[in-house]
Design an enzyme around this catalytic site. Structure first.
Site, PDB file in Angstrom:
ATOM      1  N   ASP A 151       0.823  -1.213   0.000  1.00  0.00           N
ATOM      2  CA  ASP A 151       0.000   0.000   0.000  1.00  0.00           C
ATOM      3  C   ASP A 151       0.856   1.260   0.000  1.00  0.00           C
ATOM      4  O   ASP A 151       0.369   2.342   0.350  1.00  0.00           O
ATOM      5  CB  ASP A 151      -0.911   0.016   1.230  1.00  0.00           C
ATOM      6  CG  ASP A 151      -2.242  -0.681   0.981  1.00  0.00           C
ATOM      7  OD1 ASP A 151      -2.439  -1.189  -0.136  1.00  0.00           O
ATOM      8  OD2 ASP A 151      -3.079  -0.736   1.903  1.00  0.00           O
ATOM      9  N   ASP A 304      -7.167  -6.923  13.942  1.00  0.00           N
ATOM     10  CA  ASP A 304      -6.752  -8.248  14.396  1.00  0.00           C
ATOM     11  C   ASP A 304      -7.583  -8.718  15.585  1.00  0.00           C
ATOM     12  O   ASP A 304      -8.065  -9.851  15.625  1.00  0.00           O
ATOM     13  CB  ASP A 304      -5.261  -8.250  14.741  1.00  0.00           C
ATOM     14  CG  ASP A 304      -4.828  -7.003  15.511  1.00  0.00           C
ATOM     15  OD1 ASP A 304      -5.711  -6.274  16.017  1.00  0.00           O
ATOM     16  OD2 ASP A 304      -3.616  -6.755  15.611  1.00  0.00           O
TER      17      ASP A 304
END
Length: 549
Positions: A151, A304
């Site tokens: 990214d 997460d």
């Protein structure tokens, strides 16, 4: 004339004394009727939170010690683990012929298909390390896919990462370089997009490594068997190891905190509840567990933990394996560490806000598990801990020296923090000499964690602010033939000054000086030490940095 002047001075002194007495009397009334009750309420609220915290710490410490040290409830005893065996009897992960079987022999089909994801963002300092380590994993080459999710917004860095991937592809490594048109969802968005590619549909498991993580070559051979032989396990989490922990005092303190996190929090969660928060990297997921939980979501900055909680509510079990360690880098600048802690704390508190009702209403898990998630995992550890530390030790105790009507129980002010410190020291015996610095540093960081926790709970406009943790590459920059970074420019001195820390330091200095001169509680030694800690960090004397210009 002189006599008249003397009488005027005496009259003025008497008037001033009278005014001073009136102000003191007025303050005494306000203090007793308004300030003291509020402060005393804050004291008892902090006492209640202190009891919650010390009981939680004691519980986790006891479980981790008894389960692992005394009962030897190691992962291999609790769950089935056998090396992956080929049809002809070859064993993956051995030496000689067995290793040949693991690296692409005729029986490679016995090995499940594994996807290795490496999300990165402008990781010029460390991208080669993670890609190289992933490409060196021992696994049949036709049963593994390395996926680099870049990214990066810097075109030069993107070119370097793509070139590195092409170099490994020429060595017959199945590596994919993937980019996106935007950074929507940040890391969660990148991982989700990576799983949407057609070639990933053949993968049974996915290992995730941040750009500064370097797994050993046998990482998959040690972790995948837990998932293969135990169909209820959805995640295997391994321990982080820090290659730059000795760079400065701040990294040593970080190592203490994270070692405690893995040895106590993750170990106890795995042993007692088969649940803990996924650390976002150095773990292997079962793809079906990710899909059943609803995939990656970008609603918070702790994607997460979000996935882990949702997967747990679906009945999946998690396993922490502390004997498997993955090298990584700690943030060595104070600025980077502040951003990291804000993201982790704010995201966790915000996830609590978003999922509390969902957890409470879930009919697929027991009441015991709901209680563990809502009370222990979220409320005590993610809300109470950051708020209590700063509010009690940096606000209430110092202010109490100016309000003699307020009393603080010795057991809450001395015994409980001492007990928590001792329990931490037991699991970090090699760092006992750093405990005083750890206490003072953690109290300073508690200011940022409390603000982050309140931001997440109240869901203010900066709740989903994502700042990637800066990687400096401390452990490799001296070994490179060609430096990865251009020479660093001197830092503007103003950028190293942190006003919030200095404001708290001033407040603490006032309280300590009042206690030294006028007070009777004798807390000034502790308050002065804490003030100096805020001053040191307020002027940027923490971590590594370039010289001021």
């Amino acid at each position: 004339m002189e006599g008249q002047w003397g009488r005027w001075r005496l009259a003025a002194a008497a008037a001033a004394s009278s005014s001073g007495d009136q102000i003191a009397a007025a303050w005494a009334v306000v203090r007793a009727r308004a300030v003291a009750p509020v402060l005393q309420f804050a004291v008892w609220a902090c006492m209640a939170m202190s009891v919650m915290l010390v009981l939680e710490v004691a519980y986790m410490s006891l479980v981790s010690l008894v389960a692992v040290k005394l009962l030897r409830r190691v992962p291999e005893r609790r769950y089935k683990w056998e090396p992956i065996t080929t049809g002809s009897g070859g064993v993956g992960g051995g030496d000689g012929e067995d290793e040949e079987a693991a690296t692409g022999g005729r029986e490679a089909a016995a090995f499940p298909m594994v996807l290795v994801q490496i999300p990165m963002y402008n990781e010029k300092e460390v991208y080669k390390l993670s890609i190289g380590a992933a490409c060196a994993l021992t696994w049949p080459p036709d049963r593994i896919i390395i996926q680099v999710l870049d990214d990066s917004t810097d075109p030069a860095i993107k070119d370097l990462v793509e070139l590195e991937c092409k170099d490994w592809a020429r060595k017959e490594i199945n590596i994919k370089y993937e980019i996106r048109d935007n950074r929507k969802g940040y890391k969660a968005g990148a991982l989700k997009k990576g799983m949407e590619h057609i070639y990933t549909q053949q993968c049974d498991f996915v290992a995730i490594f941040d750009a500064d993580f370097q797994p050993e070559s046998d990482f998959l051979l040690k972790t995948i068997p837990f998932l293969v032989h135990n169909p209820k396990i959805g995640l295997v989490q391994t321990r982080w190891e820090f290659v730059n922990y000795d760079v400065c005092l701040m990294t040593r303190i970080q190592k203490m905190s994270l070692d405690y996190h893995f040895k106590v929090e993750q170990e106890s969660g795995s042993s007692m509840h088969s649940f803990f928060g996924f650390n976002g990297t150095a773990g292997v997921w079962r793809v079906s567990a990710i899909n059943e939980a609803g995939g990656w979501k970008d609603r918070t900055t702790v994607e997460d933990m979000d996935l882990a909680v949702r997967a747990s509510l679906k009945g999946w079990q998690f396993l922490y394996v502390g004997d498997i360690r993955v090298k990584s880098e700690l943030p060595s600048t104070f600025k980077a560490y502040r951003h990291q802690q804000h993201r982790w704390t704010c995201g966790a508190a915000n996830l609590f806000r978003k999922m509390a009702t969902e957890i409470a209403k879930n009919k697929g898990v027991s009441v015991w598990k709901k209680l563990h998630l809502l009370y222990s995992f979220f409320f005590v550890r993610r809300v109470v801990a950051p708020i209590l530390t700063f509010l009690f030790y940096c606000v209430v105790i110092p202010l109490s020296v100016m309000v003699p009507e307020v009393s603080i129980p010795v057991w809450g002010m001395v015994y409980i923090p001492t007990a928590i410190t001792i329990m931490n020291a037991i699991r970090n015996p090699g760092s006992i000499h750093l405990m005083p610095f750890w206490i003072l540093f953690e109290n300073v960081m508690a200011m940022h964690r409390m603000r982050a926790a309140l931001t997440g709970l109240l869901e203010t406009m900066n709740v989903n602010q994502w700042v990637v943790t800066e990687k400096v590459g401390d452990h490799v920059k001296d070994k490179l033939e060609v430096p990865l970074l251009e020479p660093l420019k001197p830092t503007d001195c103003v950028e190293r000054i942190y006003i919030p820390e200095l404001m708290v330091a001033f407040y603490l200095l006032v309280c300590a000086s009042y206690d030294l001169v006028l007070g009777a509680k004798h807390y000034y030694l502790y308050i002065y030490l804490q003030a100096f800690a805020f001053i040191a960090l307020g002027f940027g004397f923490a971590g590594t940095s370039t010289p001021c210009s």
